[in-house]
Structures are given as C-alpha cells and as structure tokens.
Design an enzyme around this catalytic site. Structure first.
Site, PDB file in Angstrom:
ATOM      1  N   GLN A 126       0.838  -1.202   0.000  1.00  0.00           N
ATOM      2  CA  GLN A 126       0.000   0.000   0.000  1.00  0.00           C
ATOM      3  C   GLN A 126       0.876   1.256   0.000  1.00  0.00           C
ATOM      4  O   GLN A 126       1.591   1.507   0.966  1.00  0.00           O
ATOM      5  CB  GLN A 126      -0.871  -0.019   1.261  1.00  0.00           C
ATOM      6  CG  GLN A 126      -1.785   1.167   1.428  1.00  0.00           C
ATOM      7  CD  GLN A 126      -2.565   1.072   2.736  1.00  0.00           C
ATOM      8  OE1 GLN A 126      -2.037   0.570   3.737  1.00  0.00           O
ATOM      9  NE2 GLN A 126      -3.794   1.514   2.736  1.00  0.00           N
ATOM     10  N   GLY A 127       0.808   2.034  -1.063  1.00  0.00           N
ATOM     11  CA  GLY A 127       1.635   3.238  -1.171  1.00  0.00           C
ATOM     12  C   GLY A 127       0.833   4.501  -0.942  1.00  0.00           C
ATOM     13  O   GLY A 127       0.496   5.217  -1.895  1.00  0.00           O
ATOM     14  N   TYR A 128       0.521   4.758   0.312  1.00  0.00           N
ATOM     15  CA  TYR A 128      -0.210   5.986   0.648  1.00  0.00           C
ATOM     16  C   TYR A 128       0.752   7.027   1.234  1.00  0.00           C
ATOM     17  O   TYR A 128       0.918   8.117   0.701  1.00  0.00           O
ATOM     18  CB  TYR A 128      -1.289   5.698   1.692  1.00  0.00           C
ATOM     19  CG  TYR A 128      -2.582   5.121   1.183  1.00  0.00           C
ATOM     20  CD1 TYR A 128      -2.689   4.559  -0.085  1.00  0.00           C
ATOM     21  CD2 TYR A 128      -3.721   5.111   1.994  1.00  0.00           C
ATOM     22  CE1 TYR A 128      -3.888   4.021  -0.536  1.00  0.00           C
ATOM     23  CE2 TYR A 128      -4.925   4.575   1.555  1.00  0.00           C
ATOM     24  CZ  TYR A 128      -5.002   4.027   0.301  1.00  0.00           C
ATOM     25  OH  TYR A 128      -6.189   3.499  -0.121  1.00  0.00           O
ATOM     26  N   SER A 129       1.380   6.686   2.383  1.00  0.00           N
ATOM     27  CA  SER A 129       2.153   7.678   3.147  1.00  0.00           C
ATOM     28  C   SER A 129       3.363   8.173   2.371  1.00  0.00           C
ATOM     29  O   SER A 129       3.987   7.425   1.607  1.00  0.00           O
ATOM     30  CB  SER A 129       2.646   7.070   4.458  1.00  0.00           C
ATOM     31  OG  SER A 129       1.581   6.508   5.166  1.00  0.00           O
ATOM     32  N   SER A 161       4.784  -1.093   3.938  1.00  0.00           N
ATOM     33  CA  SER A 161       4.995  -2.434   4.506  1.00  0.00           C
ATOM     34  C   SER A 161       5.114  -3.458   3.395  1.00  0.00           C
ATOM     35  O   SER A 161       4.305  -3.471   2.451  1.00  0.00           O
ATOM     36  CB  SER A 161       3.825  -2.817   5.416  1.00  0.00           C
ATOM     37  OG  SER A 161       3.712  -1.902   6.466  1.00  0.00           O
ATOM     38  N   GLU A 244      -9.732  -1.136   6.071  1.00  0.00           N
ATOM     39  CA  GLU A 244      -8.509  -1.464   6.816  1.00  0.00           C
ATOM     40  C   GLU A 244      -8.735  -1.315   8.319  1.00  0.00           C
ATOM     41  O   GLU A 244      -8.372  -2.183   9.103  1.00  0.00           O
ATOM     42  CB  GLU A 244      -7.383  -0.537   6.352  1.00  0.00           C
ATOM     43  CG  GLU A 244      -6.051  -0.801   7.021  1.00  0.00           C
ATOM     44  CD  GLU A 244      -4.907   0.045   6.440  1.00  0.00           C
ATOM     45  OE1 GLU A 244      -5.172   0.893   5.580  1.00  0.00           O
ATOM     46  OE2 GLU A 244      -3.764  -0.163   6.876  1.00  0.00           O
ATOM     47  N   GLU A 375      -4.819   9.724  17.447  1.00  0.00           N
ATOM     48  CA  GLU A 375      -5.315  11.117  17.492  1.00  0.00           C
ATOM     49  C   GLU A 375      -6.244  11.378  16.300  1.00  0.00           C
ATOM     50  O   GLU A 375      -7.307  11.984  16.449  1.00  0.00           O
ATOM     51  CB  GLU A 375      -4.140  12.115  17.455  1.00  0.00           C
ATOM     52  CG  GLU A 375      -3.293  12.173  18.725  1.00  0.00           C
ATOM     53  CD  GLU A 375      -2.309  11.015  18.855  1.00  0.00           C
ATOM     54  OE1 GLU A 375      -2.065  10.309  17.856  1.00  0.00           O
ATOM     55  OE2 GLU A 375      -1.795  10.802  19.966  1.00  0.00           O
TER      56      GLU A 375
HETATM   57  C1  LIG Z   1       3.745  -0.528  11.466  1.00  0.00           C
HETATM   58  C2  LIG Z   1       3.373   0.498  10.424  1.00  0.00           C
HETATM   59  C3  LIG Z   1       3.076   0.071   9.141  1.00  0.00           C
HETATM   60  C4  LIG Z   1       2.751   1.024   8.159  1.00  0.00           C
HETATM   61  N1  LIG Z   1       2.477   0.578   6.889  1.00  0.00           N
HETATM   62  C5  LIG Z   1       2.167   1.476   5.933  1.00  0.00           C
HETATM   63  C6  LIG Z   1       1.925   1.037   4.587  1.00  0.00           C
HETATM   64  O1  LIG Z   1       2.008  -0.154   4.268  1.00  0.00           O
HETATM   65  N2  LIG Z   1       1.617   1.963   3.661  1.00  0.00           N
HETATM   66  C7  LIG Z   1       1.498   3.293   3.955  1.00  0.00           C
HETATM   67  O2  LIG Z   1       1.165   4.071   3.068  1.00  0.00           O
HETATM   68  N3  LIG Z   1       1.753   3.756   5.217  1.00  0.00           N
HETATM   69  C8  LIG Z   1       2.082   2.873   6.202  1.00  0.00           C
HETATM   70  N4  LIG Z   1       2.344   3.308   7.480  1.00  0.00           N
HETATM   71  C9  LIG Z   1       2.381   4.770   7.744  1.00  0.00           C
HETATM   72  C10 LIG Z   1       1.226   5.294   8.575  1.00  0.00           C
HETATM   73  O3  LIG Z   1       0.024   5.280   7.835  1.00  0.00           O
HETATM   74  C11 LIG Z   1       1.618   6.705   9.037  1.00  0.00           C
HETATM   75  O4  LIG Z   1       2.762   6.564   9.866  1.00  0.00           O
HETATM   76  C12 LIG Z   1       0.505   7.379   9.816  1.00  0.00           C
HETATM   77  O5  LIG Z   1      -0.559   7.718   8.967  1.00  0.00           O
HETATM   78  C13 LIG Z   1       1.004   8.661  10.533  1.00  0.00           C
HETATM   79  O6  LIG Z   1       1.642   9.512   9.658  1.00  0.00           O
HETATM   80  P1  LIG Z   1       3.097  10.104   9.999  1.00  0.00           P
HETATM   81  O7  LIG Z   1       3.971   8.958  10.364  1.00  0.00           O
HETATM   82  O8  LIG Z   1       3.499  10.947   8.846  1.00  0.00           O
HETATM   83  O9  LIG Z   1       2.899  11.008  11.288  1.00  0.00           O
HETATM   84  P2  LIG Z   1       2.406  12.504  11.340  1.00  0.00           P
HETATM   85  O10 LIG Z   1       1.201  12.662  10.475  1.00  0.00           O
HETATM   86  O11 LIG Z   1       3.577  13.401  11.060  1.00  0.00           O
HETATM   87  O12 LIG Z   1       1.960  12.658  12.840  1.00  0.00           O
HETATM   88  C14 LIG Z   1       2.894  12.925  13.910  1.00  0.00           C
HETATM   89  C15 LIG Z   1       2.105  13.071  15.199  1.00  0.00           C
HETATM   90  O13 LIG Z   1       1.223  14.208  15.111  1.00  0.00           O
HETATM   91  C16 LIG Z   1      -0.118  13.838  15.403  1.00  0.00           C
HETATM   92  N5  LIG Z   1      -1.057  14.588  14.563  1.00  0.00           N
HETATM   93  C17 LIG Z   1      -0.939  14.843  13.243  1.00  0.00           C
HETATM   94  N6  LIG Z   1      -2.006  15.526  12.804  1.00  0.00           N
HETATM   95  C18 LIG Z   1      -2.827  15.707  13.867  1.00  0.00           C
HETATM   96  C19 LIG Z   1      -4.094  16.330  14.040  1.00  0.00           C
HETATM   97  N7  LIG Z   1      -4.741  16.911  13.036  1.00  0.00           N
HETATM   98  N8  LIG Z   1      -4.654  16.308  15.285  1.00  0.00           N
HETATM   99  C20 LIG Z   1      -4.009  15.710  16.311  1.00  0.00           C
HETATM  100  N9  LIG Z   1      -2.800  15.103  16.212  1.00  0.00           N
HETATM  101  C21 LIG Z   1      -2.213  15.103  15.008  1.00  0.00           C
HETATM  102  C22 LIG Z   1      -0.181  12.346  15.053  1.00  0.00           C
HETATM  103  O14 LIG Z   1      -1.229  11.705  15.752  1.00  0.00           O
HETATM  104  C23 LIG Z   1       1.202  11.870  15.485  1.00  0.00           C
HETATM  105  O15 LIG Z   1       1.206  11.616  16.868  1.00  0.00           O
HETATM  106  C24 LIG Z   1       2.701   2.405   8.480  1.00  0.00           C
HETATM  107  C25 LIG Z   1       3.010   2.826   9.780  1.00  0.00           C
HETATM  108  C26 LIG Z   1       3.358   1.884  10.740  1.00  0.00           C
HETATM  109  C27 LIG Z   1       3.707   2.370  12.115  1.00  0.00           C
END
Ligand SMILES: Cc1cc2nc3c(=O)[nH]c(=O)nc-3n(C[C@H](O)[C@H](O)[C@H](O)COP(=O)(O)OP(=O)(O)OC[C@H]3O[C@@H](n4cnc5c(N)ncnc54)[C@H](O)[C@@H]3O)c2cc1C
Length: 391
Positions: A126-129, A161, A244, A375
């Site tokens: 899954q290529g979202y982030s 992942s 999901e 959050e």
């Molecule tokens: C084990 C694991 C597997 C993953 N697998 C995939 C995958 O296969 N494909 C994929 O695309 N992604 C994947 N991810 C990524 C995951 O979707 C992102 O890490 C997640 O969406 C958070 O984004 P970020 O890491 O950029 O954190 P950020 O968005 O930078 O957030 C940092 C902190 O700020 C807080 N925050 C941000 N915005 C707000 C708001 N509006 N209100 C309150 N708090 C806020 C967050 O809660 C967090 O604590 C995976 C992550 C993990 C840990």
C-alpha cells in the site's frame, strides 16, 4: 441479541481448525508482524495451501475466487486463523484493496487483479504515506502526469509495509495540482517491476525489516492502472482505509495471548506463592478479559453494518483505537508479569512464553500509528460520531 454462531458456522469453525492443525507445524508459534524472509516464504506456501479451498478470501464472490460465504463465516474463519497464529500475508490486498476494486474497478481490472489475489500468486503493498504526508494524507506530493495513454509517476512513498516482497502496489498520486487537495488525487495500480521503481529498507525499532521507502522515477503506468475516475482517488482511498480500520480478526489472536499469560500466572511461583494469587495480578488480568470482550463485540458491530451493505466509518475508527490501544495494554501487562525474562527475545533459552510479549511489546507501538494514528481516529469520532466541529 444472540451472539451465538449457528450450527453450520460452528461446523465450519471445526473444518478450519482441523485444516490449521494439519497444515501448521506442531511447534508453530506464529510469525512476527515484521516479516522476515523465512516467515514470508512460509506464508507464501501457506497461501498456496489455502487457495485450492478458496479460503484466501472466502467471503468474496465465487467469480473472483472466493466461496461467497457470509461475513459471519468470514469472522469465524478470521478468528480461527488469528487464534492459531496462521501466517498473514497480503492483508492489504485481501482485506481492503480487493473490496475497493470490486466497488470501483472496471471489468478488465477485476479480471486482471482479483484472481491473482485469491490464487495467492500476487502480493500487494500500500503506497499511501509520504515523508511529508501521513496524517494529512491529502497533502501528498507524488505526481502522476498524463502522457498520451499513459501516466508518468514521480515521487516517494514511505513506511510501505512489505514493498520488498510485493509484486504490485496500490498508490495515490496527485493528478491535478491546481485542484483543492482532496480533489486532485487519483488511485493507481502499479506493477512493482515497472522501470524506475526502487525500494529501500527501513528498519523498525524492533530491529526488523517490515517497511520501506519506495521511489518513483519517471515510472510509466498504462491507463488501465487508473482505478475509478481521475481525480476521485481520495474518495476510494478512504473506502480502503475504512475496510482497513475495521479489521475484525485481531481479538482472537489477543485472546490467545491473554490465555497464555493467565496460564503462566496460574503456574508460576514467586516469593512462595502463585503469581495469580496476588490481587493486583488477578485484577489486571480480569480487566484485560473485560476489555477483550469489548474488542470482540465492537468487531461484531462493524460486521453487522457491513452485512447491511454499509461501509463503517467512525465505527471503524472506534474499533481501530480500541484494538490497537488494547494490544499495547496487553503487551505491557505481559512484559510486566513475566518480569525481566519478559524482555528476552524468542531465541533466548531464558525467554518466557517464547518471547511473545517482547515481540508484541515492540510491534504494538506501531499499531496506534499504522492506518491512521489514534489522534486522527479520535478526531474522526469527534467529528462524524459526535457531530463536533472540525478541530
Ligand atoms: C507498522 C506500520 C506500518 C505502516 N504501513 C504502511 C503502509 O504499508 N503503507 C502506507 O502508506 N503507510 C504505512 N504506514 C504509515 C502510517 O500510515 C503513518 O505513519 C501514519 O498515517 C502517521 O503519519 P506520519 O507517520 O506521517 O505522522 P504525522 O502525520 O507526522 O503525525 C505525527 C504526530 O502528530 C499527530 N497529529 C498529526 N495531525 C494531527 C491532528 N490533526 N490532530 C491531532 N494530532 C495530530 C499524530 O497523531 C502523530 O502523533 C505504516 C506505519 C506503521 C507504524
């Protein structure tokens, strides 16, 4: 309300149980979430054993390689798989991409992709982030530009992942940079062998290689790789995310962990008495048992919605928050009750319960982040569940 399963469903449970006993090694302890190469290969072989029974996605329609079973039979199946710690690979494809293709794909896309998933041949990631777009996913910057009948993709994904094992990736890319951010995104299905894609490992805090960075350098994707309408990708992506987050299989796996921890407390002597005789230990285990029921019934509620053709939204967020935070509470309790032995890895001869809680303690940290942080889920619940203004 009667929560019992029917006789037919219970018979199906026995079938699944018998199959798992036969197919999994007698000393099977499960594979870690962050998949190592051996575990992945075993998982791939295991999928090939499920495929002839049409058990990779038993609730999918027969025309796409499923059995057309009811969602409740799927629940029974998922519960047994999780309880027996059966290898879980290709979850993004079976759990959420497949249903999204069924909803939005054209006939050729259904034909091309669904069989590959149910035969166990094609692995997806899954290529979202992206580095700057996680919670605020709609701000993503990967670009897809039209070039004749094709699209050219440039950009970077992160935390992808199992990209190092995947044959295909489903991803979001910006197709209209002038449009408001949610309205300029499209959803693509891309062959990982396409020239211009490179994958770089990211090692997690538990020292494992589960996720990756994926780079796109002028990657040419045919028009058949566009799922649904151009610039409508955001709305499909949120459907995928709702599937999901509403994953209903996890409670049975956590039940097994809790049962093993409880047995350990019943059998282990410390300072001349059984661990289980200490009131704080008893109460902590009882609290975990109560919450486990909440996890299970929240999951059943989501299933009743899906059964009525609804896609759970803030209800999916509720279960996502509760499951993932419960997973952390349970892992923490395990680490605490096992004492210093609990911190040892599975390969240590002194590890307790085969190092399970050391592993889950570390991997559960990511569970409140993956698929949207707690959050963000609470924001969704506040806004769409409680009708509060956007924060
Ligand atoms: C084990 C694991 C597997 C993953 N697998 C995939 C995958 O296969 N494909 C994929 O695309 N992604 C994947 N991810 C990524 C995951 O979707 C992102 O890490 C997640 O969406 C958070 O984004 P970020 O890491 O950029 O954190 P950020 O968005 O930078 O957030 C940092 C902190 O700020 C807080 N925050 C941000 N915005 C707000 C708001 N509006 N209100 C309150 N708090 C806020 C967050 O809660 C967090 O604590 C995976 C992550 C993990 C840990």
């Amino acid at each position: 309300m009667d929560f019992r399963f029917t006789a037919g469903q219970e018979a199906f449970r026995q079938d699944v149980r018998g199959f798992l006993k036969q197919e999994l090694p007698a000393d099977w302890i499960g594979a870690d979430n962050a998949i190592d190469e051996d575990a992945f290969e075993f998982g791939r072989t295991f999928l090939k054993r499920l495929a002839p029974k049409r058990w990779i996605a038993p609730a999918w329609p027969a025309e796409y390689g499923g059995l057309g079973l009811s969602l409740w039979e799927q629940v029974v199946f998922n519960e047994e798989m999780a309880y027996h710690r059966a290898p879980v690979i290709n979850t993004p494809a079976v759990g959420y991409l497949g249903p999204t293709i069924m909803m939005y794909g054209d006939d050729a896309q259904k034909q091309q992709h669904l069989d590959g998933i149910t035969s166990g041949e094609v692995q997806w990631c899954q290529g979202y982030s992206e580095p700057g777009s996680g919670s605020d996913l709609a701000s993503l910057q990967t670009r897809a530009t039209r070039d004749g009948d094709d699209y050219i993709i440039n950009g970077q994904k992160i935390w992808t992942s199992q990209a190092h094992y995947a044959d295909w990736i489903f991803l979001l890319a910006r197709t209209d940079p002038e449009a408001p951010k949610h309205r300029g995104i499209s959803y693509f299905l891309v062959d990982m062998k396409s020239p211009g894609i490179s994958v770089r490992p990211l090692i997690s805090m538990s020292g494992q290689h589960g996720f990756n960075e994926v780079f796109f350098d002028n990657v040419r994707v045919p028009r058949s790789g566009l799922l649904g309408e151009e610039n409508r990708g955001w709305y499909m992506a949120t459907t995928t995310l709702d599937f999901e987050r509403s994953s209903v299989s996890t409670s049975a796996g956590m039940r097994r962990n809790l049962e093993e921890l409880t047995s350990y407390a019943k059998e282990t002597r410390t300072n001349g008495h059984l661990l289980f005789d200490e009131p704080p230990v008893r109460h902590r285990l009882a609290d975990l048992w109560i919450d486990l029921h909440v996890v299970r019934f929240l999951a059943y509620r989501v299933v009743t919605m899906q059964e009525r053709g609804l896609v759970p939204n803030h209800e999916a967020s509720i279960i996502k928050v509760f499951n993932s935070e419960y997973n952390q509470r349970l892992s923490r309790a395990g680490i605490n009750l096992l004492g210093l032995h609990g911190q040892l890895r599975p390969d240590s001869p002194y590890a307790r319960l085969r190092g399970r809680f050391e592993r889950s303690y570390q991997s559960s940290v990511g569970s409140t982040i993956a698929a949207g942080t707690s959050e963000i889920q609470r924001n969704i619940i506040a806004q769409r569940g409680l009708g509060l203004a956007r924060g």
